[in-house]
Design a protein around this motif. Structure first.
Motif, mmCIF file in Angstrom:
data_model
loop_
_atom_site.group_PDB
_atom_site.id
_atom_site.type_symbol
_atom_site.label_atom_id
_atom_site.label_comp_id
_atom_site.label_asym_id
_atom_site.label_seq_id
_atom_site.Cartn_x
_atom_site.Cartn_y
_atom_site.Cartn_z
ATOM 1 N N UNK A 224 0.715 -1.502 -0.233
ATOM 2 C CA UNK A 224 0.150 0.273 0.206
ATOM 3 C C UNK A 224 0.890 1.325 -0.405
ATOM 4 N N UNK A 225 0.513 2.064 -0.678
ATOM 5 C CA UNK A 225 1.239 2.978 -0.768
ATOM 6 C C UNK A 225 1.244 4.370 0.488
ATOM 7 N N UNK A 226 2.915 4.646 0.438
ATOM 8 C CA UNK A 226 2.506 5.315 2.223
ATOM 9 C C UNK A 226 1.988 6.737 2.035
ATOM 10 N N UNK A 227 1.687 7.483 0.962
ATOM 11 C CA UNK A 227 0.940 8.259 1.415
ATOM 12 C C UNK A 227 -0.011 8.201 1.476
ATOM 13 N N UNK A 228 -0.993 6.571 2.322
ATOM 14 C CA UNK A 228 -1.255 6.251 2.600
ATOM 15 C C UNK A 228 -2.451 5.509 3.810
ATOM 16 N N UNK A 229 -1.187 5.399 3.875
ATOM 17 C CA UNK A 229 -0.950 5.857 5.748
ATOM 18 C C UNK A 229 -0.526 6.583 6.511
ATOM 19 N N UNK A 230 -0.613 7.821 6.017
ATOM 20 C CA UNK A 230 -0.149 8.382 6.697
ATOM 21 C C UNK A 230 1.286 8.751 7.046
ATOM 22 N N UNK A 307 2.798 -3.858 7.946
ATOM 23 C CA UNK A 307 2.771 -4.416 7.606
ATOM 24 C C UNK A 307 1.235 -5.198 7.188
ATOM 25 N N UNK A 308 0.716 -5.321 8.256
ATOM 26 C CA UNK A 308 -0.764 -5.910 8.643
ATOM 27 C C UNK A 308 -1.719 -4.409 8.149
ATOM 28 N N UNK A 309 -1.606 -3.734 7.735
ATOM 29 C CA UNK A 309 -2.291 -2.077 7.787
ATOM 30 C C UNK A 309 -3.289 -2.109 6.319
ATOM 31 N N UNK A 310 -2.286 -2.730 5.209
ATOM 32 C CA UNK A 310 -3.558 -2.728 4.559
ATOM 33 C C UNK A 310 -4.538 -3.914 3.864
ATOM 34 N N UNK A 311 -4.267 -4.672 5.463
ATOM 35 C CA UNK A 311 -5.645 -5.826 4.995
ATOM 36 C C UNK A 311 -6.576 -5.003 5.920
ATOM 37 N N UNK A 312 -7.016 -3.719 6.791
ATOM 38 C CA UNK A 312 -7.395 -3.640 7.783
ATOM 39 C C UNK A 312 -8.418 -2.411 6.503
ATOM 40 N N UNK A 313 -9.512 -3.139 5.677
ATOM 41 C CA UNK A 313 -10.394 -2.544 5.115
ATOM 42 C C UNK A 313 -11.477 -2.260 5.526
ATOM 43 N N UNK A 314 -11.895 -2.232 6.562
ATOM 44 C CA UNK A 314 -13.274 -2.302 6.729
ATOM 45 C C UNK A 314 -14.356 -2.186 6.334
ATOM 46 N N UNK A 315 -14.587 -0.685 5.704
ATOM 47 C CA UNK A 315 -15.793 -0.982 4.510
ATOM 48 C C UNK A 315 -16.046 -2.114 3.521
ATOM 49 N N UNK A 316 -14.629 -2.258 3.672
ATOM 50 C CA UNK A 316 -14.906 -3.616 2.037
ATOM 51 C C UNK A 316 -15.202 -5.031 2.186
ATOM 52 N N UNK A 317 -15.438 -4.816 3.906
ATOM 53 C CA UNK A 317 -16.043 -6.199 3.869
ATOM 54 C C UNK A 317 -14.788 -7.270 4.665
#
Length: 430
Positions: A224-230, A307-317
């Motif tokens: 995931x792009x670092x810009x998306x992770x703040x 590493x875990x952050x890209x999986x944390x997309x609760x709005x996607x189910x």
């Protein structure tokens, strides 16, 4: 208590015990359970002492642990009632003294417990004692420390020397390739054993991944792009300045040294702080380490969060099946929350999230990973300042799970407030 072998949610155990303690309404939420800050500032550190009893701080408690937690809370009931009474006095006197530094609950909950321990229930001299305690806390507290910090960094020679030192140590090498660091982190996520954690904690994985983000293309190992992770503004982490006036940016890895030392001043009681030049030097050493965290185990914990952050997309189910089980569990923990299901229906056009568009709220829901990492970094920086670290794999799991949960609760509260504030309009359009 449920039958033997049945684990219970810690929050439910606390709520069930709390309602058995009369006279603590000012420390309680609307449903009668303890406020989140009551747990964070009083119950966990002062009553239960989860640092010494980490088994009682886990989200799920076995019957024996649930019974022990209940016993500890009920045994401290008289002091908790006195704490509630002292908090009322502190809040009133704080207003009279026009003290605005810090959140009133963050500042006064621990102080109220301290007064309850020293004096029991407040008596006729309570107002004077509350004033004395507040003046002692704030007179030599954050404001004095911040004034010393500002004066120190405003010295041109000090600023020049520290800036040169920062730049000299900025481009260091952890001795481990970023790809190898990600592989080690992925191995722990898949295993979650103490053996895997010891291997990971002894490695330079955390610092290596953090240092990689300082090079062009260093973030390519992430999904995931670092810009998306703040984490940073551009394709590489910029050298943080000593001081940035009116700093409010969320980029974790580019926070100024001054902003970081301010956080240290908030975390450490006045009696536990060293001189301001030593605090600045401690933070300067952290800044140049990977992810701005000095202890390798803590840098590794944050790298694990990245590493875990890209999986944390609760709005996607639900997360895809190829995602490791731990990451899928974390995402599912949030995805099944009622406010997330409501938001998903709203974004699908089936029902409005709020009667009027609320792009800021939707943005925060979509950026759950960024919110999670921000909270995780702050927690780990606090550990670094105090010299704490996870003891084993269970502590790491509990840390990450707890931060996911607190991030979710914060967002749930924001959604709930928006809905309650606009309930009449919502009923009109539904």
């Amino acid at each position: 208590m449920t039958g033997a072998g049945n684990a219970r949610l810690r929050s439910a155990v606390l709520a069930a015990a709390w309602v058995r303690i009369p006279g603590v309404e000012v420390l309680s939420s609307g449903d009668g359970g303890p406020l989140t800050r009551t747990i964070k500032k009083i119950i966990d550190p002062l009553v239960v002492r989860t640092a010494a009893r980490p088994r009682l701080g886990r989200p799920l408690l076995e019957p024996a642990a649930a019974a022990e937690l209940t016993e500890l809370l009920l045994a401290d009931a008289p002091r908790l009632r006195a704490t509630a009474a002292w908090f009322t006095h502190l809040k009133r006197q704080r207003r009279a003294l026009r003290i605005t530094a810090g959140d009133v609950q963050d500042v006064c909950f621990p102080l109220a417990y301290e007064l309850a321990t020293a004096f029991g229930m407040p008596g006729p001299e309570a107002p004077e004692k509350a004033v004395s305690a507040l003046r002692e806390l704030h007179g030599e507290g954050d404001e004095a420390g911040i004034a010393q910090l500002t004066a120190y960094l405003d010295d041109p020679r000090v600023a020049a020397d520290l800036t040169a030192d920062l730049r000299r140590h900025w481009r260091s090498d952890a001795g481990l390739a970023a790809e190898d660091a990600v592989a080690l982190l992925g191995g722990f996520v898949s295993d979650l054993s103490d053996t895997a954690w010891r291997t990971l904690a002894r490695s330079a994985a955390g610092h290596a991944l953090g240092l990689a983000l300082r090079r062009p293309g260093g973030a390519d190992v992430l999904t995931q792009p670092v810009s998306d992770l703040g984490l940073q503004r551009g394709d590489r982490t910029a050298v943080p300045p000593l001081l940035r006036r009116d700093e409010a940016g969320p980029e974790l890895l580019e926070r100024s040294v001054e902003r970081r030392v301010r956080a240290t001043l908030r975390r450490l009681p006045a009696g536990e702080r060293g001189p301001v030049d030593a605090l600045v030097e401690d933070e300067r050493r952290r800044v140049v380490a990977g992810f701005g965290l000095g202890l390798p185990a803590l840098a590794t914990c944050f790298a694990l969060g990245v590493v875990l952050a890209p999986a944390l997309r609760p709005l996607d189910g639900a997360a895809p099946s190829e995602i490791p089980e731990f990451a899928r569990q974390l995402n599912a923990q949030v995805a099944r929350e009622g406010y997330v299901l409501h938001a998903r229906r709203a974004l699908a056009g089936a029902t409005p999230l709020t009667p009027r568009p609320d792009p800021e709220l939707v943005r925060e829901l979509r950026e759950f990973a960024k919110q999670f990492l921000g909270r995780l970094w702050i927690r780990l920086h606090g550990f670094d300042v105090r010299g704490d670290r996870p003891a084993d794999a269970a502590d790491v799991r509990d840390l990450v799970t707890g931060v996911v949960r607190s991030t979710s609760l914060d967002l749930r509260t924001k959604v709930r407030r928006a809905l309650v504030a606009r309930l009449p309009d919502l009923e009109a359009v539904s």
